[in-house]
Design a protein around this motif. Structure first.
Motif, PDB file in Angstrom:
ATOM      1  N   TRP A 145      18.502  20.885   9.245  1.00 37.68           N
ATOM      2  CA  TRP A 145      18.366  22.246   8.743  1.00 37.68           C
ATOM      3  C   TRP A 145      16.933  22.710   9.004  1.00 37.68           C
ATOM      4  N   ARG A 146      16.790  23.880   9.576  1.00 35.15           N
ATOM      5  CA  ARG A 146      15.485  24.529   9.702  1.00 35.15           C
ATOM      6  C   ARG A 146      15.689  26.019   9.442  1.00 35.15           C
ATOM      7  N   LYS A 147      14.629  26.688   9.028  1.00 41.48           N
ATOM      8  CA  LYS A 147      14.718  28.150   8.927  1.00 41.48           C
ATOM      9  C   LYS A 147      15.047  28.686  10.314  1.00 41.48           C
ATOM     10  N   SER A 182      16.070   9.352  -0.172  1.00 45.73           N
ATOM     11  CA  SER A 182      15.812   8.643   1.076  1.00 45.73           C
ATOM     12  C   SER A 182      14.370   8.132   1.126  1.00 45.73           C
ATOM     13  N   ALA A 183      13.438   8.943   0.639  1.00 44.51           N
ATOM     14  CA  ALA A 183      12.023   8.543   0.657  1.00 44.51           C
ATOM     15  C   ALA A 183      11.827   7.286  -0.184  1.00 44.51           C
ATOM     16  N   PHE A 184      12.529   7.209  -1.308  1.00 46.33           N
ATOM     17  CA  PHE A 184      12.367   6.022  -2.145  1.00 46.33           C
ATOM     18  C   PHE A 184      13.201   4.845  -1.632  1.00 46.33           C
ATOM     19  N   SER A 240      11.990   6.138  13.473  1.00 46.22           N
ATOM     20  CA  SER A 240      10.758   6.035  12.692  1.00 46.22           C
ATOM     21  C   SER A 240      10.718   7.181  11.683  1.00 46.22           C
ATOM     22  N   ILE A 241       9.638   7.233  10.960  1.00 44.46           N
ATOM     23  CA  ILE A 241       9.368   8.361  10.051  1.00 44.46           C
ATOM     24  C   ILE A 241       7.904   8.671  10.178  1.00 44.46           C
ATOM     25  N   TRP A 242       7.605   9.933  10.244  1.00 42.42           N
ATOM     26  CA  TRP A 242       6.204  10.329  10.188  1.00 42.42           C
ATOM     27  C   TRP A 242       5.825  10.346   8.719  1.00 42.42           C
ATOM     28  N   ALA A 243       5.033   9.412   8.275  1.00 42.30           N
ATOM     29  CA  ALA A 243       4.641   9.372   6.864  1.00 42.30           C
ATOM     30  C   ALA A 243       3.134   9.541   6.730  1.00 42.30           C
ATOM     31  N   THR A 244       2.762  10.488   5.883  1.00 40.38           N
ATOM     32  CA  THR A 244       1.325  10.702   5.651  1.00 40.38           C
ATOM     33  C   THR A 244       0.923  10.318   4.228  1.00 40.38           C
ATOM     34  N   GLU A 287       0.841  -1.211   0.000  1.00 39.64           N
ATOM     35  CA  GLU A 287       0.000   0.000   0.000  1.00 39.64           C
ATOM     36  C   GLU A 287       0.875   1.260   0.000  1.00 39.64           C
ATOM     37  N   TYR A 288       1.980   1.191   0.723  1.00 40.78           N
ATOM     38  CA  TYR A 288       2.893   2.345   0.758  1.00 40.78           C
ATOM     39  C   TYR A 288       3.428   2.620  -0.642  1.00 40.78           C
ATOM     40  N   ARG A 289       3.827   1.534  -1.308  1.00 36.46           N
ATOM     41  CA  ARG A 289       4.345   1.677  -2.681  1.00 36.46           C
ATOM     42  C   ARG A 289       3.274   2.264  -3.593  1.00 36.46           C
TER      43      ARG A 289
HETATM   44  C1  LIG Z   1       3.170  15.577   8.763  1.00 34.80           C
HETATM   45  C2  LIG Z   1       4.388  14.917   8.149  1.00 34.80           C
HETATM   46  C3  LIG Z   1       4.227  14.103   7.042  1.00 34.80           C
HETATM   47  C4  LIG Z   1       5.324  13.440   6.482  1.00 34.80           C
HETATM   48  N1  LIG Z   1       5.119  12.552   5.443  1.00 34.80           N
HETATM   49  C5  LIG Z   1       6.149  11.849   4.980  1.00 34.80           C
HETATM   50  C6  LIG Z   1       5.942  10.827   4.007  1.00 34.80           C
HETATM   51  O1  LIG Z   1       4.819  10.559   3.591  1.00 34.80           O
HETATM   52  N2  LIG Z   1       7.009  10.129   3.562  1.00 34.80           N
HETATM   53  C7  LIG Z   1       8.267  10.365   4.046  1.00 34.80           C
HETATM   54  O2  LIG Z   1       9.208   9.691   3.613  1.00 34.80           O
HETATM   55  N3  LIG Z   1       8.510  11.309   4.981  1.00 34.80           N
HETATM   56  C8  LIG Z   1       7.471  12.055   5.465  1.00 34.80           C
HETATM   57  N4  LIG Z   1       7.687  12.981   6.458  1.00 34.80           N
HETATM   58  C9  LIG Z   1       9.046  13.209   6.983  1.00 34.80           C
HETATM   59  C10 LIG Z   1       9.580  14.567   6.528  1.00 34.80           C
HETATM   60  O3  LIG Z   1       9.947  14.486   5.163  1.00 34.80           O
HETATM   61  C11 LIG Z   1      10.776  14.949   7.402  1.00 34.80           C
HETATM   62  O4  LIG Z   1      10.324  15.112   8.728  1.00 34.80           O
HETATM   63  C12 LIG Z   1      11.434  16.228   6.917  1.00 34.80           C
HETATM   64  O5  LIG Z   1      12.051  16.002   5.672  1.00 34.80           O
HETATM   65  C13 LIG Z   1      12.493  16.751   7.868  1.00 34.80           C
HETATM   66  O6  LIG Z   1      13.431  15.736   8.155  1.00 34.80           O
HETATM   67  P1  LIG Z   1      13.780  15.434   9.685  1.00 34.80           P
HETATM   68  O7  LIG Z   1      12.484  15.021  10.361  1.00 34.80           O
HETATM   69  O8  LIG Z   1      14.767  14.303   9.634  1.00 34.80           O
HETATM   70  O9  LIG Z   1      14.360  16.660  10.261  1.00 34.80           O
HETATM   71  C14 LIG Z   1       6.615  13.638   7.028  1.00 34.80           C
HETATM   72  C15 LIG Z   1       6.775  14.461   8.162  1.00 34.80           C
HETATM   73  C16 LIG Z   1       5.661  15.066   8.737  1.00 34.80           C
HETATM   74  C17 LIG Z   1       5.846  15.873   9.992  1.00 34.80           C
END
Ligand SMILES: Cc1cc2nc3c(=O)[nH]c(=O)nc-3n(C[C@H](O)[C@H](O)[C@H](O)COP(=O)(O)O)c2cc1C
Length: 213
Positions: A200-202, A100-102, A156-160, A68-70
């Motif tokens: 990196w952040r603003k 990285s996302a891929f 982990s990663i927050w992925a939406t 499903e993610y793919r």
């Molecule tokens: C609300 C939200 C949605 C995100 N969705 C995705 C996603 O769908 N896939 C993914 O690979 N990363 C996702 N990310 C990760 C962001 O790309 C990542 O937090 C951002 O590039 C900054 O990197 P850092 O958290 O390592 O500082 C998401 C992060 C947030 C907060």
């Protein structure tokens, strides 16, 4: 086991970890439960606690979620990536982000666990007040969970992106789609090494104003 990190170090080095997730190392349920126990101390509107948390650690179900993610990423079964514009143009390391996302997509099939937090109700058609209350009642807990993982050597990663496949994921996991909203998709694994950098952040000076916009 907890890493020797200060609270500020945890706050500034909890990254979206993709390439450095160790999919060869099992994650005990007890560790996930410990992190969730901490996370659930986060504030939530009227202290309703009506969130739900689904951890998928059955390898067959993990593979189905990876499919499903793919699909959500638009990755074809051939592995080819159609041209999709994901990036905002703001982060100077965006090319790395996309790579990285891929790269994550390749690893998902063998992820030790995937967390899907659920908030009650649907945001569609809701007022801003209601939406703020819904998201605001779960986001802190999710971030606390990520901080707790980091403090124990996991990531982990927050992925939406998976919300594009919310219906299919709900069917797979038996989630009543009209009663709950999937907040995101969180692969969970130990990290390869535990040294992570500030992001990196603003700068604050660019985004902060006092007493008005
Ligand atoms: C609300 C939200 C949605 C995100 N969705 C995705 C996603 O769908 N896939 C993914 O690979 N990363 C996702 N990310 C990760 C962001 O790309 C990542 O937090 C951002 O590039 C900054 O990197 P850092 O958290 O390592 O500082 C998401 C992060 C947030 C907060």
């Amino acid at each position: 086991m907890k890493l020797d990190l200060t609270f500020d170090e945890i706050l500034t080095t909890t990254r979206a970890v993709r390439k450095r997730l160790d999919t060869t190392r099992a994650v005990p349920r007890s560790v996930i439960e410990e992190c969730l126990e901490l996370a659930l101390q986060a504030p939530n509107g009227s202290n309703r606690n009506d969130w739900r948390w689904i951890v998928v650690d059955d390898p067959a179900m993990v593979r189905k979620l990876a499919d499903e993610y793919r699909a959500a990423m638009g990755v074809l079964s051939s592995g080819a990536v159609p041209s999709v514009r994901y990036l905002s143009g703001s982060d100077p390391r965006e090319d790395k982000l996309l790579e990285s996302a891929f790269a994550l997509v390749e690893k998902l099939d063998t992820m030790p666990a995937i967390l899907i937090p659920l908030m009650p109700g649907r945001v569609e058609g809701k007022s801003v007040v209601d939406q703020a209350s819904m998201w605001g009642s779960i986001v802190q807990a999710v971030w606390s969970f990520m901080l707790a993982l980091r403090s124990r050597g996991l990531g982990s990663i927050w992925a939406t992106v998976t919300s594009r496949r919310e219906k299919e994921i709900a069917e797979l996991l038996g989630i009543p789609l009209d009663e709950y909203t999937q907040v995101g998709f969180f692969p969970v694994a130990y990290t390869i090494g535990t040294d992570f950098k500030r992001a990196w952040r603003k700068p604050v000076s660019e985004v902060l104003t006092y007493n008005g916009f």
